[in-house]
Scaffold this motif. Sequence first.
Motif, short mmCIF file in Angstrom:
data_model
loop_
_atom_site.label_atom_id
_atom_site.label_comp_id
_atom_site.label_asym_id
_atom_site.label_seq_id
_atom_site.Cartn_x
_atom_site.Cartn_y
_atom_site.Cartn_z
N ALA A 68 0.95 -0.84 -0.11
CA ALA A 68 0.60 -0.05 0.17
C ALA A 68 1.31 0.96 0.08
N LEU A 69 1.56 1.18 0.91
CA LEU A 69 3.08 2.50 0.36
C LEU A 69 3.82 2.32 -0.59
N PHE A 70 4.78 1.12 -0.41
CA PHE A 70 5.50 1.28 -1.31
C PHE A 70 5.00 1.05 -3.00
N TRP A 71 4.24 0.68 -3.19
CA TRP A 71 4.05 0.51 -4.52
C TRP A 71 2.79 1.81 -5.06
N ALA A 72 1.51 1.95 -3.71
CA ALA A 72 -0.03 3.04 -4.30
C ALA A 72 0.63 3.96 -3.19
N GLY A 73 1.73 3.85 -2.97
CA GLY A 73 2.11 5.97 -2.23
C GLY A 73 0.62 5.80 -1.24
N ARG A 74 -0.04 4.97 -0.49
CA ARG A 74 -1.37 5.50 0.56
C ARG A 74 -0.58 5.99 1.68
N ASP A 75 -1.65 6.67 2.98
CA ASP A 75 -1.11 7.02 4.26
C ASP A 75 -0.98 6.24 4.90
N LEU A 76 0.30 5.51 5.46
CA LEU A 76 -0.27 4.63 6.75
C LEU A 76 -0.58 5.51 7.99
N ASN A 77 -0.68 6.41 7.65
CA ASN A 77 -0.99 6.98 9.38
C ASN A 77 -2.32 6.96 9.15
N GLN A 78 -3.36 6.59 7.97
CA GLN A 78 -4.91 7.38 8.43
C GLN A 78 -5.65 5.06 8.84
N ALA A 79 -5.99 5.09 9.41
CA ALA A 79 -7.05 4.19 9.04
C ALA A 79 -7.52 3.38 7.98
N ALA A 80 -7.88 4.56 7.30
CA ALA A 80 -8.75 4.58 6.04
C ALA A 80 -7.85 3.44 5.21
N THR A 81 -6.95 4.00 5.06
CA THR A 81 -5.87 2.82 4.05
C THR A 81 -5.77 1.23 4.68
N TYR A 82 -6.15 0.61 5.68
CA TYR A 82 -6.18 -0.20 6.47
C TYR A 82 -7.23 -0.94 5.55
N GLU A 83 -8.46 -0.16 6.04
CA GLU A 83 -9.95 -1.17 6.15
C GLU A 83 -10.24 -1.81 4.86
N PRO A 84 -9.99 -1.70 3.69
CA PRO A 84 -10.21 -2.18 2.31
C PRO A 84 -9.01 -3.63 2.61
N LEU A 85 -8.23 -3.20 2.75
CA LEU A 85 -6.91 -4.89 2.98
C LEU A 85 -7.57 -5.65 4.51
N VAL A 86 -8.34 -4.87 5.83
CA VAL A 86 -8.83 -6.15 6.15
C VAL A 86 -9.84 -6.94 5.56
N GLU A 87 -10.80 -6.11 4.72
CA GLU A 87 -11.69 -6.81 4.28
C GLU A 87 -11.55 -8.24 3.16
N THR A 88 -10.71 -7.71 2.64
CA THR A 88 -9.80 -8.93 1.74
C THR A 88 -10.13 -9.87 2.23
N TYR A 89 -9.16 -9.77 3.71
CA TYR A 89 -9.46 -10.85 4.37
C TYR A 89 -10.83 -11.74 5.01
N ARG A 90 -11.60 -10.73 4.50
CA ARG A 90 -12.53 -11.20 4.98
C ARG A 90 -13.71 -10.86 6.88
N LEU A 91 -13.09 -9.89 7.31
CA LEU A 91 -12.63 -9.57 8.42
C LEU A 91 -13.39 -8.07 8.73
N PRO A 92 -13.81 -8.21 9.56
CA PRO A 92 -15.19 -6.13 9.68
C PRO A 92 -14.61 -5.45 9.65
N ALA A 93 -14.47 -4.56 9.00
CA ALA A 93 -13.58 -3.25 8.77
C ALA A 93 -13.83 -2.32 10.16
N ALA A 94 -15.24 -2.34 10.66
CA ALA A 94 -16.25 -1.38 11.48
C ALA A 94 -14.99 -2.01 13.16
N SER A 95 -14.57 -2.98 13.16
CA SER A 95 -13.67 -3.48 14.44
C SER A 95 -12.81 -3.09 14.35
N PHE A 96 -12.36 -3.60 13.24
CA PHE A 96 -10.49 -3.17 13.01
C PHE A 96 -10.66 -1.81 13.40
#
Length: 222
Positions: free
Chosen positions: A124-152
Amino acid sequence: MAQHDLPELLYIYDAYCGWCYGMSPVLLRVQEAFSDRLTVNVLSGGMLTGEQAEPIGEGWDYISQAMPQVERATGVQFGEAYKQLGAQGTYWQDSEAPARALYVFRQLDELQRVLPFAHDVQRALFWAGRDLNQAATYEPLVETYRLPAASFRRLFDLPETAAAVQQEFGAVRRIGVQGFPTVILRVGAQGYVLARGFQPYDVFVAGLEQALAQAEEEQTGR
C-alpha cells in the motif's frame, strides 16, 4: 504436532523498511513451504517512532538511491505513486500507525495470516503511495481477509492499542534487535537468529534447516 507446539519464526519488521518490503515475499514462500513445521509471527520494530518519526523528504536522497539496489536484490518494485510521494517530501513517516494496524489484525484474525497482511501494508505504501497514518488505508485490506472493517477501526483508535504497540516496540528493543529485517527462530526457550537484513530464499532456507536440526539435537540430547 499441534500448531501451538510448532517452532515459531519471528519476523521483526517495520512497515517503512524497504529491505523488509523485499524480505516479506521470501518469508511468504517459507511460510507456505514449512506450513507443517513452523508458525510465523510478525512484530513491528518501531524504526521511525518518537524522535525518529520524520517527513519522508528528510531521508529521500538515501531512499531514492537505495531503491534500485533493493529492487535488484529482492525482485520487489517501488511504484510511481510512492516515488511521487517521496519527491514531494511532506509525507509524515511514523511507524506507530502501521504497527497499530498489524496489532489489531492479529487480534481479529485466527488463521495465521499476519505475514501476508504485513506485506499488503507495505505494498500500500511502496507501490500505491497510500497514507499509512490513516485507518481508512487499512480497511479495504482488512476486508480482503473477510474481517470486519468496523471492528478494525474501533480497535485501531483505542488508546489501549497505542499502549500495546509501544510495549511491542519495547519488547523488540529488549530482544536486542539492531536493524530490520531481523528473523529469529524460537524453539521452546531457545532462540536462533536466522537473518539480520535481507536474504534470498535459498540462503535463508539453508540456515533455517540448519537451525531446526540444531534445535532438535539440543532437545533430544544427541
